[in-house]
Design a protein around this motif. Structure first.
Motif, PDB file in Angstrom:
ATOM      1  N   GLU A  16       0.984   4.056  -2.874  1.00  0.00           N
ATOM      2  CA  GLU A  16       0.604   5.442  -2.576  1.00  0.00           C
ATOM      3  C   GLU A  16       1.701   6.413  -2.980  1.00  0.00           C
ATOM      4  OE1 GLU A  16      -0.327   5.487   1.608  1.00  0.00           O
ATOM      5  OE2 GLU A  16      -2.298   4.564   1.300  1.00  0.00           O
ATOM      6  N   ARG A  17       2.954   6.021  -2.788  1.00  0.00           N
ATOM      7  CA  ARG A  17       4.087   6.887  -3.141  1.00  0.00           C
ATOM      8  C   ARG A  17       4.192   7.029  -4.648  1.00  0.00           C
ATOM      9  NH1 ARG A  17       8.093   8.034   0.702  1.00  0.00           N
ATOM     10  NH2 ARG A  17       6.215   7.953   1.979  1.00  0.00           N
ATOM     11  N   GLY A  18       3.882   5.948  -5.385  1.00  0.00           N
ATOM     12  CA  GLY A  18       3.815   6.024  -6.837  1.00  0.00           C
ATOM     13  C   GLY A  18       5.074   5.576  -7.553  1.00  0.00           C
TER      14      GLY A  18
ATOM     15  N   ARG B  26       0.837  -1.215   0.000  1.00  0.00           N
ATOM     16  CA  ARG B  26       0.000   0.000   0.000  1.00  0.00           C
ATOM     17  C   ARG B  26       0.863   1.253   0.000  1.00  0.00           C
ATOM     18  NH1 ARG B  26      -1.380   3.032   4.132  1.00  0.00           N
ATOM     19  NH2 ARG B  26      -0.990   1.407   5.682  1.00  0.00           N
ATOM     20  N   LEU B  27       1.897   1.281   0.845  1.00  0.00           N
ATOM     21  CA  LEU B  27       2.741   2.477   0.942  1.00  0.00           C
ATOM     22  C   LEU B  27       3.511   2.751  -0.348  1.00  0.00           C
ATOM     23  CD1 LEU B  27       4.086   2.173   4.601  1.00  0.00           C
ATOM     24  CD2 LEU B  27       2.424   3.836   3.734  1.00  0.00           C
TER      25      LEU B  27
END
Length: 93
Positions: free
Chosen positions: A24-26, A20-21
């Motif tokens: 989210e950072r991409g 997930r992290l």
């Protein structure tokens, strides 16, 4: 505290949080492995520090599966042979 040897969190929770992290950072961005541990255990090092080895172990497994990249000095690292400070990112497309 639980007895699962990952501190207070299961491997599934570590994996989900890690993926997930980085998502989210991409693309093209990285996270620090300690961000995963802190997200699960909070800001106190006494609580997140024990999660660092399980985080590393799961990062290696996910890298071998092609779902994550381990970077050293901005370059992909061999998941079977890396030391020191590392970052995590989405794998290159």
């Amino acid at each position: 505290m639980s007895d699962d040897r990952t501190g207070t969190r299961s491997e599934a929770a570590i994996e989900e949080t890690m993926l997930r992290l980085v998502a989210e950072r991409g693309p093209g961005k990285t996270i620090c492995p300690s961000e995963v541990a802190r997200a699960l255990a909070g800001p106190n090092p006494d609580q997140w520090s024990p999660l660092m080895q399980p985080v590393r172990r799961i990062a290696v497994r996910l890298t071998k599966a092609g779902r994550l990249a381990i970077l050293r000095k901005g370059k992909p690292a061999d998941p079977d042979d890396f030391r020191g400070i590392y970052r995590l990112s989405l794998p290159e497309a």
